[in-house]
Design an enzyme around this catalytic site. Sequence first.
Site, PDB file in Angstrom:
ATOM      1  N   LYS A 100      73.376 -59.417  36.402  1.00  0.00           N
ATOM      2  CA  LYS A 100      72.607 -58.444  37.164  1.00  0.00           C
ATOM      3  C   LYS A 100      73.458 -57.236  37.495  1.00  0.00           C
ATOM      4  CE  LYS A 100      70.520 -58.059  41.703  1.00  0.00           C
ATOM      5  NZ  LYS A 100      70.336 -58.711  42.981  1.00  0.00           N
ATOM      6  N   LYS A 131      77.282 -60.530  39.159  1.00  0.00           N
ATOM      7  CA  LYS A 131      76.490 -59.516  39.860  1.00  0.00           C
ATOM      8  C   LYS A 131      77.410 -58.350  40.206  1.00  0.00           C
ATOM      9  CE  LYS A 131      73.677 -58.556  43.918  1.00  0.00           C
ATOM     10  NZ  LYS A 131      72.926 -59.115  45.055  1.00  0.00           N
TER      11      LYS A 131
HETATM   12  C1  PBG Z   1      70.936 -59.288  47.774  1.00  0.00           C
HETATM   13  C2  PBG Z   1      70.173 -58.722  46.612  1.00  0.00           C
HETATM   14  C3  PBG Z   1      70.108 -57.401  46.205  1.00  0.00           C
HETATM   15  C4  PBG Z   1      69.246 -57.369  45.115  1.00  0.00           C
HETATM   16  C5  PBG Z   1      68.805 -58.660  44.895  1.00  0.00           C
HETATM   17  N1  PBG Z   1      69.412 -59.497  45.819  1.00  0.00           N
HETATM   18  C6  PBG Z   1      70.680 -56.183  46.815  1.00  0.00           C
HETATM   19  C7  PBG Z   1      72.133 -55.984  46.806  1.00  0.00           C
HETATM   20  O1  PBG Z   1      72.912 -56.779  46.300  1.00  0.00           O
HETATM   21  O2  PBG Z   1      72.529 -54.956  47.362  1.00  0.00           O
HETATM   22  C8  PBG Z   1      68.855 -56.154  44.351  1.00  0.00           C
HETATM   23  C9  PBG Z   1      67.663 -56.315  43.464  1.00  0.00           C
HETATM   24  C10 PBG Z   1      67.102 -55.029  42.961  1.00  0.00           C
HETATM   25  O3  PBG Z   1      67.709 -53.952  43.086  1.00  0.00           O
HETATM   26  O4  PBG Z   1      66.000 -55.088  42.404  1.00  0.00           O
HETATM   27  N2  PBG Z   1      70.070 -59.991  48.644  1.00  0.00           N
END
Ligand code: PBG
Length: 330
Positions: free
Chosen positions: A252, A200
């Site tokens: 991601k 991520k």
């Molecule tokens: C963290 C999380 C995020 C997203 C999914 N889980 C935000 C981040 O890491 O700042 C982002 C998903 C999206 O942008 O659609 N809980």
Amino acid sequence: MTTPSPGRLRPRRLRRTPALRRLAAQTRLHPADLVLPVFVREGLDAPRPLGSMPGVLQHTRDSLRQEAARAVEAGLGGIMLFGVPAHRDATGTGATDPDGILNVAVADVVAEVGDDLVVQADLCLDEFTDHGHCGVLTPSGAVDNDATLERYAAMAVAQAEAGAHLVGLSGMMDGQTGVVRDALDAAGHTDVAVLAYAAKYASAFYGPFREAVESQLDGDRRSYQMDPANRREAAREVAIDVAEGADVVMVKPAMSYLDVLADVAATSPVPVWAYQVSGEYAMIEAAAAQGWITRRGAITESVLSIRRAGADAILTYWATELAGWLAEER
Ligand code: PBG
């Protein structure tokens, strides 16, 4: 000068009719490979539209149940829940409270769909902390990895007790997969699967999501999410998560990380999913609203490209709508 001739090598043969193209297609989308991310907001009277994600709502507990029922109807593979609490604090106590919005929503959705849909919950503290970070902080304001793991362990157990089939660890703390696996097992939840957001990245494409969850974050997540410059590091993150017991690994965002996705898909011993995030959604919706791109074509192509790069399943805010189109095309 002789006229160039294609001779016998004519790839266009397989492109001539829709039937030829359909039979020659190497990659196919199916509703069962799609997971719908949804937002549920504590204390709402009616669903609330999101300005930066046209078509996506913050749900009430009731409208979420209806959305989950539509997802089953559409044949989706799963649903991923994000909770938006009315109150936040330093350690995100709402995340572990059995009456916290995410946990009650998981129970609601499980009551609605049973085992017909894989019910998944986001396992991260950012929606529940008043500072908006994915973990708890040290006195100097750094994200405290090991103290956060204790919170994740408790959160995993709370989500499992609420009935989640799978927990989605999106916090990017070191050791989170192993700690959560151990906590689930110790509490008797050996059947609850762990999805590790293994690769991520610290991405600007999460922007609209921050509106969706009313994030309080002032700053960035670069001390825990991955540097977009790094490709090789994804293999290391995946190896660690697999060693710690991840049932599924995630890449991601999706579209700007298709190289990473292809790498991970080529070597992972467990299923690989990808998350088409909020900013990817917003960009296509915005351009389509201007008439600059064809909406349905751009959506279908974007999701297909993620599948082609190697994702076994895809989280996308278009999951239900796309499943409807796929049913029409059959
Ligand atoms: C963290 C999380 C995020 C997203 C999914 N889980 C935000 C981040 O890491 O700042 C982002 C998903 C999206 O942008 O659609 N809980």
